[in-house]
Design a protein around this motif. Structure first.
Motif, PDB file in Angstrom:
ATOM      1  N   SER A 165     -14.243  -3.649  10.542  1.00 19.19           N
ATOM      2  CA  SER A 165     -13.472  -4.356  11.580  1.00 19.19           C
ATOM      3  C   SER A 165     -12.159  -3.645  11.865  1.00 19.19           C
ATOM      4  O   SER A 165     -11.083  -4.235  11.789  1.00 19.19           O
ATOM      5  N   VAL A 166     -12.231  -2.376  12.199  1.00 15.61           N
ATOM      6  CA  VAL A 166     -11.047  -1.562  12.426  1.00 15.61           C
ATOM      7  C   VAL A 166     -10.754  -1.489  13.921  1.00 15.61           C
ATOM      8  O   VAL A 166     -11.651  -1.235  14.718  1.00 15.61           O
ATOM      9  N   THR A 167      -9.491  -1.719  14.274  1.00 17.88           N
ATOM     10  CA  THR A 167      -9.047  -1.589  15.659  1.00 17.88           C
ATOM     11  C   THR A 167      -7.822  -0.695  15.698  1.00 17.88           C
ATOM     12  O   THR A 167      -7.149  -0.493  14.693  1.00 17.88           O
ATOM     13  N   SER A 168      -7.518  -0.194  16.876  1.00 18.77           N
ATOM     14  CA  SER A 168      -6.356   0.669  17.041  1.00 18.77           C
ATOM     15  C   SER A 168      -5.075  -0.117  16.789  1.00 18.77           C
ATOM     16  O   SER A 168      -4.913  -1.223  17.299  1.00 18.77           O
ATOM     17  N   PRO A 169      -4.147   0.462  16.034  1.00 15.95           N
ATOM     18  CA  PRO A 169      -2.866  -0.214  15.784  1.00 15.95           C
ATOM     19  C   PRO A 169      -1.816   0.073  16.850  1.00 15.95           C
ATOM     20  O   PRO A 169      -0.628  -0.121  16.621  1.00 15.95           O
ATOM     21  N   THR A 170      -2.230   0.523  18.027  1.00 16.80           N
ATOM     22  CA  THR A 170      -1.295   0.957  19.056  1.00 16.80           C
ATOM     23  C   THR A 170      -0.180  -0.044  19.324  1.00 16.80           C
ATOM     24  O   THR A 170       0.985   0.311  19.376  1.00 16.80           O
ATOM     25  N   PHE A 171      -0.518  -1.306  19.500  1.00 18.35           N
ATOM     26  CA  PHE A 171       0.504  -2.285  19.850  1.00 18.35           C
ATOM     27  C   PHE A 171       1.082  -3.003  18.633  1.00 18.35           C
ATOM     28  O   PHE A 171       2.168  -3.564  18.694  1.00 18.35           O
ATOM     29  N   ASN A 197      -2.060  -1.888  11.143  1.00 19.17           N
ATOM     30  CA  ASN A 197      -3.098  -2.865  10.817  1.00 19.17           C
ATOM     31  C   ASN A 197      -3.407  -2.718   9.337  1.00 19.17           C
ATOM     32  O   ASN A 197      -3.407  -1.601   8.807  1.00 19.17           O
ATOM     33  N   GLU A 198      -3.662  -3.826   8.685  1.00 26.13           N
ATOM     34  CA  GLU A 198      -3.976  -3.821   7.255  1.00 26.13           C
ATOM     35  C   GLU A 198      -5.417  -4.272   7.058  1.00 26.13           C
ATOM     36  O   GLU A 198      -5.829  -5.286   7.615  1.00 26.13           O
ATOM     37  N   TYR A 199      -6.152  -3.518   6.259  1.00 27.48           N
ATOM     38  CA  TYR A 199      -7.529  -3.854   5.906  1.00 27.48           C
ATOM     39  C   TYR A 199      -7.562  -4.025   4.397  1.00 27.48           C
ATOM     40  O   TYR A 199      -7.465  -3.048   3.648  1.00 27.48           O
ATOM     41  N   ARG A 200      -7.648  -5.281   3.974  1.00 29.36           N
ATOM     42  CA  ARG A 200      -7.524  -5.612   2.553  1.00 29.36           C
ATOM     43  C   ARG A 200      -8.880  -5.730   1.882  1.00 29.36           C
ATOM     44  O   ARG A 200      -9.784  -6.361   2.397  1.00 29.36           O
ATOM     45  N   GLY A 201      -8.949  -5.134   0.706  1.00 32.16           N
ATOM     46  CA  GLY A 201     -10.101  -5.289  -0.154  1.00 32.16           C
ATOM     47  C   GLY A 201      -9.683  -6.029  -1.406  1.00 32.16           C
ATOM     48  O   GLY A 201      -8.519  -6.437  -1.543  1.00 32.16           O
ATOM     49  N   GLU A 202     -10.607  -6.168  -2.313  1.00 31.88           N
ATOM     50  CA  GLU A 202     -10.311  -6.881  -3.554  1.00 31.88           C
ATOM     51  C   GLU A 202      -9.290  -6.130  -4.405  1.00 31.88           C
ATOM     52  O   GLU A 202      -8.440  -6.733  -5.049  1.00 31.88           O
ATOM     53  N   HIS A 203      -9.371  -4.772  -4.384  1.00 33.11           N
ATOM     54  CA  HIS A 203      -8.508  -3.973  -5.265  1.00 33.11           C
ATOM     55  C   HIS A 203      -7.604  -2.991  -4.536  1.00 33.11           C
ATOM     56  O   HIS A 203      -6.726  -2.392  -5.157  1.00 33.11           O
ATOM     57  N   ILE A 204      -7.847  -2.791  -3.237  1.00 27.71           N
ATOM     58  CA  ILE A 204      -7.069  -1.785  -2.511  1.00 27.71           C
ATOM     59  C   ILE A 204      -6.976  -2.189  -1.041  1.00 27.71           C
ATOM     60  O   ILE A 204      -7.852  -2.877  -0.527  1.00 27.71           O
ATOM     61  N   THR A 205      -5.895  -1.760  -0.413  1.00 27.35           N
ATOM     62  CA  THR A 205      -5.673  -2.020   1.007  1.00 27.35           C
ATOM     63  C   THR A 205      -5.536  -0.689   1.729  1.00 27.35           C
ATOM     64  O   THR A 205      -4.976   0.262   1.192  1.00 27.35           O
ATOM     65  N   LEU A 206      -6.056  -0.639   2.944  1.00 25.28           N
ATOM     66  CA  LEU A 206      -5.870   0.506   3.828  1.00 25.28           C
ATOM     67  C   LEU A 206      -4.865   0.099   4.894  1.00 25.28           C
ATOM     68  O   LEU A 206      -5.082  -0.869   5.627  1.00 25.28           O
ATOM     69  N   PRO A 211       3.568  -0.648  -0.218  1.00 25.24           N
ATOM     70  CA  PRO A 211       3.254  -0.160  -1.574  1.00 25.24           C
ATOM     71  C   PRO A 211       2.179   0.936  -1.544  1.00 25.24           C
ATOM     72  O   PRO A 211       1.045   0.738  -1.971  1.00 25.24           O
ATOM     73  N   PHE A 212       2.549   2.103  -1.031  1.00 27.16           N
ATOM     74  CA  PHE A 212       1.594   3.192  -0.877  1.00 27.16           C
ATOM     75  C   PHE A 212       0.993   3.646  -2.201  1.00 27.16           C
ATOM     76  O   PHE A 212      -0.154   4.083  -2.243  1.00 27.16           O
ATOM     77  N   GLU A 213       1.747   3.560  -3.282  1.00 30.57           N
ATOM     78  CA  GLU A 213       1.255   4.056  -4.564  1.00 30.57           C
ATOM     79  C   GLU A 213       0.013   3.290  -5.049  1.00 30.57           C
ATOM     80  O   GLU A 213      -0.765   3.804  -5.842  1.00 30.57           O
ATOM     81  N   ASP A 214      -0.178   2.070  -4.560  1.00 26.46           N
ATOM     82  CA  ASP A 214      -1.317   1.242  -4.982  1.00 26.46           C
ATOM     83  C   ASP A 214      -2.395   1.124  -3.919  1.00 26.46           C
ATOM     84  O   ASP A 214      -3.380   0.396  -4.109  1.00 26.46           O
ATOM     85  N   ASN A 215      -2.221   1.799  -2.787  1.00 25.15           N
ATOM     86  CA  ASN A 215      -3.112   1.633  -1.648  1.00 25.15           C
ATOM     87  C   ASN A 215      -3.315   2.963  -0.944  1.00 25.15           C
ATOM     88  O   ASN A 215      -2.872   3.995  -1.426  1.00 25.15           O
ATOM     89  N   VAL A 216      -3.959   2.940   0.211  1.00 25.04           N
ATOM     90  CA  VAL A 216      -4.203   4.135   1.009  1.00 25.04           C
ATOM     91  C   VAL A 216      -3.609   3.906   2.391  1.00 25.04           C
ATOM     92  O   VAL A 216      -3.666   2.793   2.921  1.00 25.04           O
ATOM     93  N   ALA A 217      -3.043   4.951   2.981  1.00 23.70           N
ATOM     94  CA  ALA A 217      -2.501   4.864   4.333  1.00 23.70           C
ATOM     95  C   ALA A 217      -3.156   5.927   5.216  1.00 23.70           C
ATOM     96  O   ALA A 217      -3.412   7.043   4.768  1.00 23.70           O
ATOM     97  N   ALA A 218      -3.430   5.548   6.464  1.00 25.76           N
ATOM     98  CA  ALA A 218      -3.921   6.470   7.486  1.00 25.76           C
ATOM     99  C   ALA A 218      -2.937   6.394   8.647  1.00 25.76           C
ATOM    100  O   ALA A 218      -2.662   5.304   9.150  1.00 25.76           O
ATOM    101  N   VAL A 219      -2.410   7.536   9.064  1.00 33.54           N
ATOM    102  CA  VAL A 219      -1.330   7.571  10.044  1.00 33.54           C
ATOM    103  C   VAL A 219      -1.760   8.344  11.289  1.00 33.54           C
ATOM    104  O   VAL A 219      -1.970   9.554  11.231  1.00 33.54           O
ATOM    105  N   GLU A 220      -1.892   7.619  12.404  1.00 33.72           N
ATOM    106  CA  GLU A 220      -2.143   8.267  13.687  1.00 33.72           C
ATOM    107  C   GLU A 220      -0.829   8.787  14.241  1.00 33.72           C
ATOM    108  O   GLU A 220       0.223   8.215  14.001  1.00 33.72           O
ATOM    109  N   TRP A 221      -0.886   9.895  14.983  1.00 27.31           N
ATOM    110  CA  TRP A 221       0.286  10.548  15.549  1.00 27.31           C
ATOM    111  C   TRP A 221       1.258  10.943  14.440  1.00 27.31           C
ATOM    112  O   TRP A 221       2.476  10.802  14.559  1.00 27.31           O
TER     113      TRP A 221
END
Length: 146
Positions: A54-60, A64-73, A96-106
């Motif tokens: 269920s991923v959508t563009s975070p443009t506006f 956007n946060e996509y949470r799992g049981e143990h990690i968030t994107l 809290p990047f150290e405990d999760n994953v980040a994806a950065v557009e632009w």
């Protein structure tokens, strides 16, 4: 490493493979123009991380946060960010990047503020559905793509 895909489904599959290899603390920095497939690639990352599709563009929303049981994107859009003050106003440094994953557009707009270990993903459009995906990971995932 370089991957050529010929459909959005193939792009998602390539990203899904990468998503399955990611660990807490990883930062993905995208390079690529409008419509290159960055959000499609993020959908694959989320699937590979076990977070669904269920991923959508975070443009506006900027993020956007996509949470799992143990990690968030955390999926950021830095299109309108052009200074450290702008970046700080997004709350970027508070995640809290150290405990999760980040994806950065632009990511080009905040390149000087990204960690040294950032994984760079360049997506180039080669046609309507064809994409060239270049993953620069310092050789970390090379064995997985052989």
């Amino acid at each position: 490493m370089k991957i050529i895909t010929h459909s959005p489904q193939e792009t998602i599959a390539a990203a899904e493979k990468l998503g399955g290899l990611l660990k807490a603390g990883d930062m993905i920095a995208y390079k690529g123009g409008l419509g290159a497939g960055k959000t499609t690639f993020t959908r694959g990352l989320a699937i590979g991380m076990g977070l669904g599709d269920s991923v959508t563009s975070p443009t506006f929303a900027l993020v956007n946060e996509y949470r799992g049981e143990h990690i968030t994107l955390y999926h950021f859009d830095m299109y309108r960010i052009d200074s450290e003050d702008d970046l700080e106003s997004t709350g970027f440094y508070d995640y809290p990047f150290e405990d999760n994953v980040a994806a950065v557009e632009w990511s080009e707009n905040i390149a000087e503020f990204l960690p040294k270990e950032t994984i760079y993903v360049t997506i180039n459009s080669l046609g309507e559905n064809d994409r060239e995906i270049i993953i620069e990971d310092g050789g970390r995932f090379a064995a997985a793509w052989d």
